[in-house]
Design a protein around this motif. Structure first.
Motif, PDB file in Angstrom:
ATOM      1  N   GLN A 420      56.000  40.737  32.841  1.00 16.29           N
ATOM      2  CA  GLN A 420      57.261  40.746  32.074  1.00 16.29           C
ATOM      3  C   GLN A 420      57.756  39.318  31.854  1.00 16.29           C
ATOM      4  O   GLN A 420      58.226  38.974  30.766  1.00 16.29           O
ATOM      5  N   ALA A 421      57.664  38.492  32.892  1.00 15.13           N
ATOM      6  CA  ALA A 421      58.126  37.108  32.769  1.00 15.13           C
ATOM      7  C   ALA A 421      57.332  36.373  31.693  1.00 15.13           C
ATOM      8  O   ALA A 421      57.887  35.624  30.888  1.00 15.13           O
ATOM      9  N   LEU A 422      56.033  36.617  31.695  1.00 11.10           N
ATOM     10  CA  LEU A 422      55.172  35.951  30.722  1.00 11.10           C
ATOM     11  C   LEU A 422      55.611  36.288  29.297  1.00 11.10           C
ATOM     12  O   LEU A 422      55.621  35.422  28.419  1.00 11.10           O
ATOM     13  N   VAL A 428      54.950  32.812  36.622  1.00 13.48           N
ATOM     14  CA  VAL A 428      55.181  32.847  38.070  1.00 13.48           C
ATOM     15  C   VAL A 428      53.817  33.057  38.714  1.00 13.48           C
ATOM     16  O   VAL A 428      52.860  33.443  38.055  1.00 13.48           O
ATOM     17  N   ALA A 429      53.731  32.769  40.011  1.00 17.61           N
ATOM     18  CA  ALA A 429      52.491  33.041  40.736  1.00 17.61           C
ATOM     19  C   ALA A 429      52.746  34.241  41.650  1.00 17.61           C
ATOM     20  O   ALA A 429      53.431  34.121  42.658  1.00 17.61           O
ATOM     21  N   PRO A 430      52.233  35.416  41.273  1.00 14.86           N
ATOM     22  CA  PRO A 430      52.545  36.630  42.027  1.00 14.86           C
ATOM     23  C   PRO A 430      51.809  36.676  43.368  1.00 14.86           C
ATOM     24  O   PRO A 430      50.663  36.242  43.476  1.00 14.86           O
ATOM     25  N   GLY A 431      52.474  37.218  44.379  1.00 15.23           N
ATOM     26  CA  GLY A 431      51.949  37.257  45.740  1.00 15.23           C
ATOM     27  C   GLY A 431      50.512  37.711  45.894  1.00 15.23           C
ATOM     28  O   GLY A 431      49.757  37.095  46.660  1.00 15.23           O
ATOM     29  N   PRO A 432      50.093  38.778  45.220  1.00 14.53           N
ATOM     30  CA  PRO A 432      48.747  39.300  45.492  1.00 14.53           C
ATOM     31  C   PRO A 432      47.618  38.301  45.240  1.00 14.53           C
ATOM     32  O   PRO A 432      46.548  38.442  45.832  1.00 14.53           O
ATOM     33  N   ILE A 433      47.829  37.277  44.400  1.00  8.61           N
ATOM     34  CA  ILE A 433      46.717  36.337  44.200  1.00  8.61           C
ATOM     35  C   ILE A 433      46.525  35.423  45.404  1.00  8.61           C
ATOM     36  O   ILE A 433      45.567  34.664  45.468  1.00  8.61           O
ATOM     37  N   PHE A 434      47.435  35.515  46.376  1.00 10.93           N
ATOM     38  CA  PHE A 434      47.300  34.707  47.586  1.00 10.93           C
ATOM     39  C   PHE A 434      46.738  35.515  48.756  1.00 10.93           C
ATOM     40  O   PHE A 434      46.885  35.140  49.907  1.00 10.93           O
ATOM     41  N   SER A 435      46.109  36.624  48.449  1.00 15.99           N
ATOM     42  CA  SER A 435      45.678  37.526  49.512  1.00 15.99           C
ATOM     43  C   SER A 435      44.363  38.194  49.168  1.00 15.99           C
ATOM     44  O   SER A 435      44.202  38.743  48.077  1.00 15.99           O
ATOM     45  N   ALA A 436      43.416  38.141  50.105  1.00 23.03           N
ATOM     46  CA  ALA A 436      42.127  38.793  49.882  1.00 23.03           C
ATOM     47  C   ALA A 436      42.321  40.284  49.665  1.00 23.03           C
ATOM     48  O   ALA A 436      41.553  40.923  48.952  1.00 23.03           O
ATOM     49  N   LYS A 437      43.358  40.851  50.270  1.00 24.73           N
ATOM     50  CA  LYS A 437      43.569  42.300  50.161  1.00 24.73           C
ATOM     51  C   LYS A 437      44.713  42.634  49.218  1.00 24.73           C
ATOM     52  O   LYS A 437      45.268  43.737  49.257  1.00 24.73           O
ATOM     53  N   ARG A 438      45.098  41.674  48.384  1.00 24.42           N
ATOM     54  CA  ARG A 438      46.140  41.884  47.371  1.00 24.42           C
ATOM     55  C   ARG A 438      47.452  42.340  47.991  1.00 24.42           C
ATOM     56  O   ARG A 438      48.165  43.183  47.440  1.00 24.42           O
TER      57      ARG A 438
END
Lengths: 471, 471
Positions: A420-422, A428-438
């Motif tokens: 939506q922001a885009l 923004v950098a959404p949390g799941p891209i910082f996690s192997a398990k999303r």
């Protein structure tokens, strides 16, 4: 920090802590001058600064009062993560690319960006140094200065370590194409496909991509937003998963911004040495501290040669120059050889330009200015998040770097907010891209390293509205 | 080529072919002037050149005669290799490094070097272009010009392809840290550990190191020193080994110097397309042709998008700038993403400097001069090998590049010659480092791209003595 900034920071802290409340009157300029032994103009400047931040307001002829609706910081996000304790092949790279590639235009407000604003850096002076280096280039240096890299640059880097209390010989340093190449070379030097690597939760997405690329399994370890990875959990993970490496940021961790206290860094290095686990230390934000002294490097406590320290000038001096390096301890030869095999060497002129800049001095002055600007931007940015995001939002309070980690209310979908922001022209950098398990599905990493201006504030307001609607 | 050079080359060819023999008298200057319609000074210059090459000798008042002991070229090495047709994990990298690292100082005569002499390149003008680029740097380009790379540079590269008859869109190009990174990115884009890749025999040692690094199996295919890989053997190897890629140099192959004829390149590309095998084409020497036109690129015949063309400016324009690129066909997105993951992007200034140089013109003039110098050095160098090496020695006769492949008499151990030469201050590249199975034990790759001078000639004389003693 100047006097008026210190005074303003002190008062802001009192407001954020609730010691001064909405409607409270601030000391008059005369009182403050007398009480603190500072000039009237210092007090005025401090009050103007606080007024600009929306924390206080002047009333005609009666002085300054704490604003109603003053922009308070959001509550601190300070609970450690609790990732699933299972090794897993990583499979997040496509999602990371989709998120990053969607935002690569200047028109987007770059809150999801990994880079600070390029205007913060002395690119003009570096440009002149590049020109001078080019004029003085000895043609034979195109052969002599292959990997491990330009000798003058390695000497200057070693001198900086010395200033930070770490004795390093230039031959221990391998110059790389930014820190990212250094990290990848170090990782490859100590792992084989199928091996397990310990990482933080959340962790820098590029680490996840590197693990995925090399078919390594990731084990995410609980990490505290303020103090970094949890050592008891780390030791349990070592015993259970027998990792071949541990890849961490102990200073201004990306994305949390956490800073591991010096004593904990020492304990970390000792723990890993006991188990013979190499530590890949990503220290690219180490120079961006808001405190009075440079945080220790984990490398400083390394007596076994197991710490592979990686850094670069990309975030502190010379974006776009891609001058990074590894200090890989006992693996220096393996790293240098791998560099020769994969990309031979780094271009010589950017190395010469940075070496020349460092030699001529001014880096520390530049850094002091940079740190101050980032700290002020953080305050304004965090206050705006506190103001515009709905209740239930929490955020980290990093003491360095340029990332804010924002926990939105439970149930808000960060990937949906990203989309939506885009469409509103904001990344923004959404949390799941910082996690192997999303995981971290309700978190965002926001970059406050760009100009604090109306466009940025409007973007935060828009984000807040989107989050409130999604709550 | 100037008139006198053409005349000298023609006479040299007649001497090497045996049409003019030792003791034969050359036409007088007056005769030659009349017969060829050239000026006396042209004839004089040609004769001086041949005299300098040791091919002819003046006798007082009686003119020029073909020298006794004129420096003839060694017999041509022109038999194809016949490697073992078995896939094997590569394990040569340590040997390669031992050989290369032993020779990394300026004091060594660099006959084993992979680089041409750096004085051959317009580093001064590039330096000025670097300075100008640095002064004009838009800070935002440090963000905008991330991978796939600086837009102006990609446009200039596309224009060069257009001049070579190949229509390329700039977005098909990924800028890399030299060709080596491009090759590695392409290899990684189409292979998984354990896969099989077809290569030439002998092959560039960096290809072997890349395969080893990625745990790929190599199948070496018979290769002709003049015409490149043999297509019938290649097809048999495809059917037998089901390779995931084929990594070749079709133009001035390293180390043989062979040039695959255009029609054979077309047949190669068609053959690989029939079997859906991607071709990684290393074309770094493509601009260094001695003939009248640029040899075709295999990429020119690629209708399936299966050819991943890799090149750089390191050997033709800008050593030390590490500006290379890939044109990876249907794999362009995979290659760009892998570049982002492994080293993010290339430094911007070297890209801008090269783009600026190309835009302002002069590259073709530089190249014409470079080719001529390399060709003349080859003649002098090959003649010296013919003169000083023992009988039974053969050498290739490349029509481009700067490598000579020398087959010493059977039984001479190239690795032993390498060690002995090194103790005499001379580097060579011994045959076994170009082979997954350490074949070519009696071969050397010699670099004639450095100055032709007394030191170089003395080095060849020393080598010849060592080889004769080992025979």
């Amino acid at each position: 920090m100047k006097l008026y900034e210190a005074l303003a920071a002190e008062l802001a802290a009192a407001i954020h802590a609730g010691e001064l409340r909405a409607g409270d009157r601030l000391p008059s300029v005369r009182q403050a001058t007398a009480n603190r032994g500072v000039s009237a103009s210092t007090v005025f400047q401090a009050y103007y600064l606080l007024e600009g931040q929306g924390l206080i307001r002047a009333r005609d002829r009666s002085g300054y009062y704490v604003s109603h609706g003053a922009r308070l910081l959001p509550p601190e996000a300070d609970t450690p993560s609790h990732p699933v304790d299972e090794a897993a092949v990583v499979d997040i790279s496509n999602t990371v690319f989709e998120v990053l590639e969607s935002a690569m235009t200047r028109e987007i407000v770059p809150l999801g960006s990994a880079f600070p604003g390029p205007l913060l850096f002395p690119l003009d002076r570096l440009g002149r140094d590049s020109g001078a280096a080019a004029r003085r280039l000895d043609p034979w240096s195109t052969v002599d200065d292959l990997t491990p890299g330009h000798a003058d640059l390695r000497r200057q880097i070693a001198l900086r370590y010395l200033a930070a209390g770490l004795q390093v010989h230039p031959d221990e340093i391998v110059v790389t194409n930014g820190a990212l190449e250094a990290l990848n070379l170090c990782l490859a030097a100590v792992t084989q496909p199928g091996d397990t690597v310990l990482i933080e939760a959340p962790t820098f997405y590029a680490a996840l991509q590197s693990l995925e690329d090399r078919r390594l399994e990731a084990v995410e370890v609980p990490t505290h937003p303020r103090e970094g990875i949890q050592l008891d959990a780390l030791e349990r993970a070592i015993l259970r998963h027998r990792p071949k490496a541990c890849w961490l940021m102990t200073t201004f961790q990306n994305p949390l911004g956490g800073l591991m206290p010096d004593a904990k860094k020492r304990a970390l290095v000792e723990l890993l040495a006991r188990h013979e686990v190499p530590l890949i230390e990503d220290d690219v934000y180490g120079e961006l501290y808001f405190g009075t002294r440079r945080p220790a490097l984990a490398k400083s406590f390394d007596t076994a040669g197991l710490v592979m320290h990686c850094s670069s000038f990309s975030k502190s001096l010379a974006p776009g120059y891609r001058v990074g390096w590894a200090l890989p301890g006992r693996y220096v030869r393996a790293v240098a050889r791998r560099k020769l095999t994969t990309s031979l060497a780094c271009p010589i002129l950017p190395q010469m330009a940075v070496a020349r800049y460092l030699e001529k001095g001014g880096y520390d002055r530049h850094l002091r200015r940079l740190r101050k600007i980032l700290q002020m931007r953080q305050t304004a940015f965090a206050q705006a998040v506190g103001h515009y995001f709905p209740s239930g939002t929490r955020a980290t309070r990093p003491v360095g770097g340029y990332f804010l980690w924002v926990e939105m209310p439970e149930g808000v979908d960060a990937l949906e907010i990203h989309r939506q922001a885009l469409s509103c022209g904001i990344s923004v950098a959404p949390g799941p891209i910082f996690s192997a398990k999303r995981e971290f599905t309700n978190c965002l990493r926001l970059n406050y390293g760009h100009a604090w201006d109306e466009r940025t504030e409007a973007a935060i307001k828009t984000l807040g509205t989107l989050v409130a609607a999604a709550k």
